[in-house]
Scaffold this motif. Sequence first.
Motif, mmCIF file in Angstrom:
data_model
loop_
_atom_site.group_PDB
_atom_site.id
_atom_site.type_symbol
_atom_site.label_atom_id
_atom_site.label_comp_id
_atom_site.label_asym_id
_atom_site.label_seq_id
_atom_site.Cartn_x
_atom_site.Cartn_y
_atom_site.Cartn_z
ATOM 1 N N SER A 1 0.837 -1.213 0.000
ATOM 2 C CA SER A 1 0.000 0.000 0.000
ATOM 3 C C SER A 1 0.865 1.254 0.000
ATOM 4 C CB SER A 1 -0.919 -0.004 1.229
ATOM 5 O OG SER A 1 -1.695 -1.166 1.292
ATOM 6 N N VAL A 2 1.821 1.328 -0.936
ATOM 7 C CA VAL A 2 2.714 2.488 -1.000
ATOM 8 C C VAL A 2 2.459 3.350 -2.238
ATOM 9 C CG1 VAL A 2 4.538 1.396 0.356
ATOM 10 C CG2 VAL A 2 4.545 1.152 -2.130
ATOM 11 N N ALA A 3 1.635 2.862 -3.163
ATOM 12 C CA ALA A 3 1.343 3.637 -4.373
ATOM 13 C C ALA A 3 0.189 4.602 -4.122
ATOM 14 C CB ALA A 3 0.986 2.699 -5.526
ATOM 15 N N GLN A 4 0.153 5.699 -4.881
ATOM 16 C CA GLN A 4 -0.940 6.654 -4.768
ATOM 17 C C GLN A 4 -2.272 5.976 -5.097
ATOM 18 O OE1 GLN A 4 0.193 9.944 -7.287
ATOM 19 N NE2 GLN A 4 1.574 10.800 -5.760
ATOM 20 N N ARG A 5 -3.331 6.451 -4.442
ATOM 21 C CA ARG A 5 -4.689 5.918 -4.571
ATOM 22 C C ARG A 5 -4.842 4.533 -3.937
ATOM 23 N NH1 ARG A 5 -7.984 7.883 -9.888
ATOM 24 N NH2 ARG A 5 -7.204 10.020 -9.984
ATOM 25 N N THR A 6 -3.849 4.103 -3.148
ATOM 26 C CA THR A 6 -3.993 2.865 -2.390
ATOM 27 C C THR A 6 -3.951 3.202 -0.903
ATOM 28 O OG1 THR A 6 -1.621 2.340 -2.212
ATOM 29 C CG2 THR A 6 -2.782 1.567 -4.177
ATOM 30 N N GLY A 7 -4.312 2.227 -0.093
ATOM 31 C CA GLY A 7 -4.257 2.430 1.347
ATOM 32 C C GLY A 7 -4.453 1.120 2.068
ATOM 33 N N ASN A 8 -4.234 1.139 3.361
ATOM 34 C CA ASN A 8 -4.508 -0.044 4.161
ATOM 35 C C ASN A 8 -5.201 0.374 5.445
ATOM 36 O OD1 ASN A 8 -2.432 -0.441 6.671
ATOM 37 N ND2 ASN A 8 -1.412 0.671 5.012
ATOM 38 N N VAL A 9 -6.016 -0.532 5.957
ATOM 39 C CA VAL A 9 -6.720 -0.274 7.208
ATOM 40 C C VAL A 9 -6.475 -1.443 8.142
ATOM 41 C CG1 VAL A 9 -8.884 -1.204 6.272
ATOM 42 C CG2 VAL A 9 -8.945 0.268 8.278
ATOM 43 N N SER A 10 -5.995 -1.129 9.334
ATOM 44 C CA SER A 10 -5.733 -2.123 10.363
ATOM 45 C C SER A 10 -6.832 -2.006 11.407
ATOM 46 C CB SER A 10 -4.358 -1.883 10.999
ATOM 47 O OG SER A 10 -4.150 -2.754 12.089
ATOM 48 N N ALA A 11 -7.574 -3.107 11.617
ATOM 49 C CA ALA A 11 -8.721 -3.056 12.517
ATOM 50 C C ALA A 11 -8.642 -4.174 13.542
ATOM 51 C CB ALA A 11 -10.025 -3.177 11.718
ATOM 52 N N GLY A 12 -8.482 -3.783 14.796
ATOM 53 C CA GLY A 12 -8.427 -4.720 15.899
ATOM 54 C C GLY A 12 -8.898 -4.004 17.146
#
Length: 532
Positions: A269-280
């Motif tokens: 998730s390092v490119a533009q228009r990408t992302g990551n979500v960590s849910a705990g």
Amino acid sequence: MSFDVTQAIQEGKTSLGIEFGSTRIKAVLIDENHAPIASGSHDWENSYVNQVWTYSLEDIWKGLQDSYRKMALDVKQRYGVTLQTIGSIGISGMMHGYMAFDKNGELLVPFRTWRNNITEQASKVLTELFQYHIPQRWSIAHLYQAILNQEEHIGVIDFQTTLAGYIHWKLTGQKVLGVGEASGVFPIDLTTKGYHTKMLGQFNELLADRNLPWKLEDILPKVLTAGESGSILTEDGAKLLDPTGELQAGIPLCPPEGDAGTGMVATNSVAQRTGNVSAGTSVFAMIVLEKELSKLYTEIDLVTTPTGSLVAMAHSNNCSSDLNAWVGLFDEFAQVMGLNVDKNQLYGTLYNMALQGDPDCGGLLAYGYLSGEHMTHFEEGRPLFVRSSDSKFNLSNFIRVHLFTALGALKIGMDILLKQESVKLEEILGHGGFFKTEGVGQKIMAAALQVPVSVMETAGEGGAWGIALLASYMINKAEGQTLEDYLSQRVFATQAVKTLAPDAKDVAGFEAFMQRYVKGLAIERAAVENLQ
């Protein structure tokens, strides 16, 4: 296969990543194909000493050496060889915090971790001065708060760094940071990929009448980007890492990075228009931006990827803790009824019930605020479940509303990015316990964020694997190959991924729930003020 791995180990065609997390230090050795081939870990805990959350230097080095020793032992047991050389090494750690040293390299005050909320005054002053959000956990906030407190050590600071920067310095002799880690120390200029020159000047001007013997730029580490050399392991550094003396000096190290950056790398998730979500226990989303935001938002933290691209971070303190407590109640009921239900089966059954509920949870409302929630401006929390007399109160809606509210505060921050700032996001990669029951958390997250949510079928080794990938990139990248291309083409090309697009009914239901959620914050406020 073991012969090939054995040969790779002996020839140093490997990369080692070591990450210092809040409760565990982990070392992961990977081969040329980026697959983990050995690992070792060491559990540790912070201490609360004189109102400061800290780790001692003794614990830092004990943990580093123990995790390395266990990884090297894993190599010996699996492949029958003694680890003597490695292709490249990377060090990662919890971002932010405060480690200040004098000219003799002595630590001036105990390490102040990111967990300390003791810099509110400094955070407010610097945010106003820079017109750029400076969270309390940032290193510059810790430094300025120490100045405001007139602490004795301020006048003799020679070097200030982070945990990862400190370890790297002692292993290589070089005072450097990767740009992602540096972005949690002081704001970064996106053009130069170094510290923001104008803001450096503003900070130095702020201190002009204090007659300090240093300028800020003189005491901060040099900033490097992914792929650059962070120097090599010295003889002393090799003995620090491996007291047995087996490990040889001369191994290249990549720039040290923070846990946010290694998480981005580990989820591609390092490119533009990408992302990551960590849910705990908590939940946070990190979105790589194409341009700067139009204005300052105290709800949004700004950092960078390991290559220096701007990242917006929306963070909520509360996610699944209250939901887990309710599942625990159902588990207790099952036991009272004489039923022996597997916990994973219980979670799976209840979570899947949520998919049968009304899109808007049937008018139910809940807040899982076990602790305070900065996104909605609560310093304390009170978990609540609320319903009106005409709401549809059944099991599916009950579980659904607790899954929805786990993402309520996060959505407020994400709406700033996606709606107010029109940030473009093509997909987001989810990881963490919220996604453990296949399809459920993923479907609800897609409804909340209104973008496709992907989950990798085979999880990597987390941040330690992420920093190992950065170490591998430094020595194995093709001429001119970007980190984004390296990850997509050489690391994740064969990774199995499941993607769910938002369902229109779920999206409409979540929006209706959020209207109720925002209006109901007054109920939460009353609970905080009246329930002790």
